[in-house]
Design an enzyme around this catalytic site. Structure first.
Site, PDB file in Angstrom:
ATOM      1  N   GLY A  39       0.821  -1.209   0.000  1.00  0.00           N
ATOM      2  CA  GLY A  39       0.000   0.000   0.000  1.00  0.00           C
ATOM      3  C   GLY A  39       0.851   1.253   0.000  1.00  0.00           C
TER       4      GLY A  39
ATOM      5  N   LYS B 169      14.325  -1.048  -7.280  1.00  0.00           N
ATOM      6  CA  LYS B 169      14.798  -0.327  -6.088  1.00  0.00           C
ATOM      7  C   LYS B 169      15.162  -1.347  -4.999  1.00  0.00           C
ATOM      8  CE  LYS B 169      12.278   1.862  -2.959  1.00  0.00           C
ATOM      9  NZ  LYS B 169      12.781   1.321  -1.676  1.00  0.00           N
TER      10      LYS B 169
ATOM     11  N   HIS C  26       4.740   2.363  -8.016  1.00  0.00           N
ATOM     12  CA  HIS C  26       3.821   1.212  -8.081  1.00  0.00           C
ATOM     13  C   HIS C  26       2.977   1.290  -9.350  1.00  0.00           C
ATOM     14  CE1 HIS C  26       4.158   1.449  -3.514  1.00  0.00           C
ATOM     15  NE2 HIS C  26       4.518   0.215  -3.772  1.00  0.00           N
TER      16      HIS C  26
END
Ligand code: PAF
Length: 283
Positions: free
Chosen positions: A31, A152, A37
Site C-alpha cells: 500500500g 529499487k 507502483h
C-alpha cells in the site's frame, strides 16, 4: 474496480480468468501507493489481460516494530489512484492476516543460495524470510502468469527470482527499472514521511550513486567506496548505513573488478529516522 478482502473471493475470480485463458499479472504491494507502483501496474497491463494488485502490510518482514507501526496506511487513496489507471482491468486484493498466516503469524525459514545474508539481510535480520513467506503465499493464491517487482529493492527481486527457481514455481518474475522523482529520489512509500529538509536532502543518495558510477570506470572498488563514505561523512543530514559494490549474481561485495562480471552499487542511508535504499547498475 473489483476489490476482494478475502482469498476465496479472489481465488474464484482467478479461476474464471484461467477458464477463459486470460493472462494474469500481479503487483504485490504494502500500500501507500506512488507513481513507482503505478508504473509497475501500467507495465503489467501492457503484458496481461488483468492485473491483481495486493495491498498487505506484511508484519513478518519488519525487523523493527516501530517501523511496522509507522508504515503509512492509505487504502482509500490507493484505490483512487489505481482507478486512475484502469477501472476494469485491475483487481485489488486486500487479504486479512488470517488469509496469509492462518493462526500463526510467523515466517518460514528460507535459504536463497546465500543471497539472503548480504546487505539488507545482514542489516535487517529475518526480513527476507518474511518477504519470501508472504510472496510465496500470495503467488499460491493469485497464481499469476507474470509478477512485477521494482529494482529499487534489487536484492528482493533477485531473491524472489531465486525462490521461483528453487521452488519450481511457474510465475515469470519481471524486474522493472527504478522509478524516480524529478530530483532523482527513488520512489518509496517511506518518502512521504520525510520532513521537508530531509526530503530536500535525500536526492543526494542518487547523485552520489551516479558519481560513484563515473568513478568506477577509472578507480578501484576501495577508492570508490572510501570516496562515497567520505561524501556521507561530510553530509549534515544523511547518515550512511552501508555503501557497497556487489556482483549482481551473488550480491557479494566485490574487492577487485573483473570485466566478465556485472556489478551494481548499493546504498542504505538514514534521513532522520527513515531508512532509504537505492542502487545503480555500474557496467
Ligand atoms: O516490496 C514490497 O513492497 C514488499 O516487500 C512486498 C513484495 C509487497 C512483500 O510484502
Amino acid at each position: 474496480m473489483k476489490v476482494f478482502n478475502n482469498k476465496n473471493q479472489l481465488s474464484n475470480c482467478v479461476d474464471k480468468f484461467k477458464t477463459n485463458s486470460k493472462a494474469i499479472g500481479f503487483v504485490p504491494t504494502m500500500g501507500a501507493l506512488h507513481d513507482g507502483h503505478l508504473s509497475l501496474v501500467k507495465k503489467g497491463l501492457l503484458e496481461n489481460d488483468y492485473i491483481v494488485v495486493s495491498i498487505f502490510i506484511n508484519p513478518t518482514q519488519f525487523n523493527n516494530k516501530e517501523d511496522l507501526e509507522r508504515y503509512p496506511r492509505t487504502v482509500n487513496r490507493d484505490l483512487a489512484l489505481l482507478e486512475t489507471v484502469s477501472k476494469s482491468k485491475i483487481i485489488v486484493f486486500i487479504p486479512s492476516i488470517e488469509d496469509i498466516y492462518e493462526d500463526k503469524v510467523s515466517s518460514e525459514a528460507f535459504a536463497f543460495d546465500g543471497l539472503e545474508h548480504e546487505m539488507e539481510g545482514a542489516f535487517r535480520p529475518g526480513h527476507f524470510d518474511g518477504v519470501g513467506t508472504v510472496v510465496k503465499r500470495l503467488l499460491e493464491i493469485v497464481r499469476p502468469d507474470n509478477a512485477y517487482f521494482g529494482e529499487k529493492d534489487f536484492q528482493q527481486l533477485q531473491i524472489i527470482k531465486k525462490m521461483i527457481e528453487l521452488h519450481k514455481l511457474t510465475t515469470k518474475i519481471v524486474g522493472c527499472a527504478i522509478y524516480r522523482a524529478d530530483d532523482g529520489l527513488a520512489m518509496s512509500s517511506r518518502n512521504e514521511r520525510l520532513k521537508p529538509n530531509y526530503r530536500k536532502a535525500a536526492p543526494f543518495i542518487y547523485k552520489t550513486l551516479k558519481d560513484a558510477k563515473k568513478k568506477f570506470g577509472t578507480d578501484s572498488v576501495k577508492e570508490v567506496t572510501e570516496w562515497v563514505e567520505n561524501q556521507f561523512k561530510k553530509h549534515e543530514l544523511l547518515e550512511l548505513e552501508y555503501f557497497l559494490i556487489a556482483d549482481i549474481k551473488t550480491l557479494k561485495p566485490v574487492k577487485r573488478k573483473s570485466t566478465k562480471k556485472t556489478y551494481r552499487a548499493f546504498i542504505a542511508a538514514y534521513a532522520d529516522d527513515i531508512r532509504l535504499i537505492d542502487n545503480i547498475a555500474l557496467n
